[in-house]
Write a protein that holds these residues in place. Structure first.
Motif, PDB file in Angstrom:
ATOM      1  N   ALA A  11       0.831  -1.206   0.000  1.00 38.19           N
ATOM      2  CA  ALA A  11       0.000   0.000   0.000  1.00 38.19           C
ATOM      3  C   ALA A  11       0.866   1.256   0.000  1.00 38.19           C
ATOM      4  O   ALA A  11       0.595   2.221  -0.702  1.00 38.19           O
ATOM      5  N   ILE A  12       1.938   1.250   0.786  1.00 43.23           N
ATOM      6  CA  ILE A  12       2.830   2.404   0.845  1.00 43.23           C
ATOM      7  C   ILE A  12       3.610   2.552  -0.455  1.00 43.23           C
ATOM      8  O   ILE A  12       3.684   3.623  -1.053  1.00 43.23           O
ATOM      9  N   SER A  21       1.117  11.694  -9.864  1.00 50.98           N
ATOM     10  CA  SER A  21       2.213  12.399  -9.206  1.00 50.98           C
ATOM     11  C   SER A  21       3.247  12.838 -10.225  1.00 50.98           C
ATOM     12  O   SER A  21       3.521  12.135 -11.194  1.00 50.98           O
ATOM     13  N   PHE A  22       3.870  14.000  -9.977  1.00 44.33           N
ATOM     14  CA  PHE A  22       4.930  14.453 -10.886  1.00 44.33           C
ATOM     15  C   PHE A  22       6.103  13.483 -10.882  1.00 44.33           C
ATOM     16  O   PHE A  22       6.864  13.413 -11.851  1.00 44.33           O
ATOM     17  N   ASP A  74      18.257   7.815  -0.175  1.00 48.96           N
ATOM     18  CA  ASP A  74      18.075   8.301   1.190  1.00 48.96           C
ATOM     19  C   ASP A  74      17.076   7.414   1.919  1.00 48.96           C
ATOM     20  O   ASP A  74      16.195   6.812   1.315  1.00 48.96           O
ATOM     21  N   GLU A  75      17.236   7.349   3.219  1.00 49.55           N
ATOM     22  CA  GLU A  75      16.356   6.519   4.040  1.00 49.55           C
ATOM     23  C   GLU A  75      15.341   7.399   4.754  1.00 49.55           C
ATOM     24  O   GLU A  75      15.709   8.308   5.503  1.00 49.55           O
ATOM     25  N   PHE A  76      14.080   7.140   4.511  1.00 48.77           N
ATOM     26  CA  PHE A  76      12.993   7.892   5.132  1.00 48.77           C
ATOM     27  C   PHE A  76      12.276   6.985   6.132  1.00 48.77           C
ATOM     28  O   PHE A  76      11.874   5.869   5.780  1.00 48.77           O
ATOM     29  N   THR A  77      12.130   7.461   7.353  1.00 49.50           N
ATOM     30  CA  THR A  77      11.468   6.663   8.384  1.00 49.50           C
ATOM     31  C   THR A  77      10.402   7.486   9.092  1.00 49.50           C
ATOM     32  O   THR A  77      10.539   8.701   9.244  1.00 49.50           O
ATOM     33  N   THR A  78       9.351   6.825   9.515  1.00 50.21           N
ATOM     34  CA  THR A  78       8.325   7.478  10.321  1.00 50.21           C
ATOM     35  C   THR A  78       8.632   7.251  11.797  1.00 50.21           C
ATOM     36  O   THR A  78       9.228   6.232  12.168  1.00 50.21           O
ATOM     37  N   ASP A  79       8.260   8.197  12.633  1.00 52.03           N
ATOM     38  CA  ASP A  79       8.397   7.990  14.074  1.00 52.03           C
ATOM     39  C   ASP A  79       7.492   6.840  14.494  1.00 52.03           C
ATOM     40  O   ASP A  79       6.339   6.763  14.043  1.00 52.03           O
ATOM     41  N   PRO A  80       7.978   5.954  15.363  1.00 46.95           N
ATOM     42  CA  PRO A  80       7.113   4.865  15.845  1.00 46.95           C
ATOM     43  C   PRO A  80       5.871   5.434  16.533  1.00 46.95           C
ATOM     44  O   PRO A  80       5.952   6.444  17.227  1.00 46.95           O
ATOM     45  N   ILE A  81       4.752   4.815  16.283  1.00 46.69           N
ATOM     46  CA  ILE A  81       3.507   5.276  16.879  1.00 46.69           C
ATOM     47  C   ILE A  81       2.855   4.147  17.667  1.00 46.69           C
ATOM     48  O   ILE A  81       2.868   2.986  17.240  1.00 46.69           O
ATOM     49  N   GLN A 108       5.000  10.044   1.501  1.00 46.16           N
ATOM     50  CA  GLN A 108       4.849  10.571   0.144  1.00 46.16           C
ATOM     51  C   GLN A 108       5.402  11.985   0.045  1.00 46.16           C
ATOM     52  O   GLN A 108       6.140  12.322  -0.877  1.00 46.16           O
ATOM     53  N   GLU A 109       5.034  12.829   0.988  1.00 41.74           N
ATOM     54  CA  GLU A 109       5.468  14.220   0.957  1.00 41.74           C
ATOM     55  C   GLU A 109       6.975  14.332   1.144  1.00 41.74           C
ATOM     56  O   GLU A 109       7.650  15.095   0.444  1.00 41.74           O
ATOM     57  N   ALA A 110       7.536  13.570   2.077  1.00 40.66           N
ATOM     58  CA  ALA A 110       8.975  13.635   2.339  1.00 40.66           C
ATOM     59  C   ALA A 110       9.777  13.165   1.134  1.00 40.66           C
ATOM     60  O   ALA A 110      10.774  13.791   0.745  1.00 40.66           O
ATOM     61  N   VAL A 111       9.356  12.057   0.514  1.00 40.22           N
ATOM     62  CA  VAL A 111      10.066  11.522  -0.648  1.00 40.22           C
ATOM     63  C   VAL A 111       9.950  12.484  -1.831  1.00 40.22           C
ATOM     64  O   VAL A 111      10.941  12.775  -2.513  1.00 40.22           O
ATOM     65  N   ALA A 112       8.744  12.993  -2.083  1.00 40.93           N
ATOM     66  CA  ALA A 112       8.526  13.900  -3.216  1.00 40.93           C
ATOM     67  C   ALA A 112       9.385  15.152  -3.095  1.00 40.93           C
ATOM     68  O   ALA A 112      10.047  15.564  -4.055  1.00 40.93           O
ATOM     69  N   LYS A 113       9.410  15.740  -1.911  1.00 40.58           N
ATOM     70  CA  LYS A 113      10.186  16.971  -1.714  1.00 40.58           C
ATOM     71  C   LYS A 113      11.673  16.720  -1.876  1.00 40.58           C
ATOM     72  O   LYS A 113      12.387  17.514  -2.504  1.00 40.58           O
ATOM     73  N   SER A 114      12.164  15.616  -1.338  1.00 41.20           N
ATOM     74  CA  SER A 114      13.584  15.304  -1.415  1.00 41.20           C
ATOM     75  C   SER A 114      14.036  15.087  -2.857  1.00 41.20           C
ATOM     76  O   SER A 114      15.074  15.620  -3.283  1.00 41.20           O
ATOM     77  N   ILE A 115      13.275  14.311  -3.625  1.00 40.25           N
ATOM     78  CA  ILE A 115      13.650  14.042  -5.014  1.00 40.25           C
ATOM     79  C   ILE A 115      13.542  15.313  -5.853  1.00 40.25           C
ATOM     80  O   ILE A 115      14.400  15.591  -6.706  1.00 40.25           O
TER      81      ILE A 115
END
Length: 301
Positions: A11-12, A21-22, A74-81, A108-115
């Protein structure tokens, strides 16, 4: 749980480069991912020379020298919830699915902005806007800038044409304010024709001077001296907003490993703990950077 984890990961991963998406309008470099961390892209060297009515034999034999373009993922991680046990038994909705959706959007937002920031080119590949004087709109920017106008898009087209960039596959990504400035510069007839060429399913708002126009809340920021700023750099009074024009074969993006982590019924947190990790990256595709131009706000006195 193995099946459920696979559903989360899929799903992710499917959402990161959705069709609207651009990021999908770029060369897909997934196949060049090595060990999940480094991407290698073979860049073809100069083609062989041609000669009309060759009269001297044997002809010179040469070897093409290719360039190996690389970039790290790059490695993108979410804070554990933590989802408390009570939420899993008392709530009328599935909180775990809600967490998945929210964290996917954050990734999605973090990856899009970084690329996107990795795609932004250097000063020599920038064109500045020439429209009417308008108020600066980037964070902490003050004073006035020159608006984006129709003539600026025509200049972009001329640059792409001169560099022999194919007509099909050209895109222009604008922030919300620059997109509004462009619409305001079009006549009623031009605006009607522009909107009629929209393709909502592909995220295209309209087509102008061979470019498929797309829009997001922000694109890029350059300094007064046309040096691109890194993502999340603090804003300055002299910052210049920027849009980005590219051909789909002039930029690349890659998606590496996607992992979901979970610890159900944790005895110390009295609930379930979830987090996600994804590796992604991108860069300009061509060594000569043709087919990639930033359109940066011009300064206005």
């Amino acid at each position: 749980m193995a099946i459920q984890r696979e559903i989360w990961v899929n799903a992710i991963q499917e959402g990161l480069f959705a069709d609207n998406s651009f990021l999908s309008k770029a060369y897909n470099a997934d196949e060049f991912v090595n060990m999940g961390k480094v991407v290698h892209i073979p860049n073809a060297g100069a083609p062989s020379k041609t000669k009309k009515n060759r009269s001297s034999f044997p002809a010179d034999v040469n070897t093409r020298t290719d360039v190996d373009l690389t970039f790290n993922l790059d490695e993108f991680t979410t804070d554990p919830i933590r989802i408390p046990h009570a939420d899993t038994v008392e709530l009328s909705y599935n909180k775990r699915e809600s967490v998945l959706r929210q964290d996917k959007a954050a990734l999605q937002e973090a990856v899009a902005k970084s690329i996107l920031y990795a795609w932004l080119p250097a000063k020599e590949y920038c064109i500045q806007t020439t429209g009417a004087s308008i108020k600066a709109h980037t964070a902490k920017a003050t004073g006035n800038r020159k608006a984006l106008c129709r003539a600026d898009i025509e200049k972009l087209m001329t640059k792409f044409n001169a560099d022999n960039i194919p007509q099909e596959g050209r895109y222009l990504l604008l922030d919300a304010y620059m997109y509004d400035q462009l619409l305001n510069d079009l006549t009623g007839v031009q605006n009607q024709a522009f909107l009629a060429s929209a393709d909502a399913q592909r995220g295209i708002l309209g087509k102008l001077f061979s470019f498929n126009i797309m829009m997001r809340s922000e694109v890029g920021v350059y300094t007064k001296s046309l040096v691109k700023k890194e993502e999340d750099t603090e804003g300055a009074a002299t910052d210049l907003a920027a849009g980005l024009a590219w051909h789909e074969n002039s930029v690349c993006r890659a998606l590496g490993e996607v992992n979901a982590f979970e610890n159900e019924k944790d005895p110390t947190y009295y609930g379930d703990i979830y987090s996600f990790l994804v590796r992604a990256g991108g860069r300009p595709m061509r060594q000569d950077v043709k087919g990639l131009v930033a359109i940066v706000q011009g300064e206005s006195v």
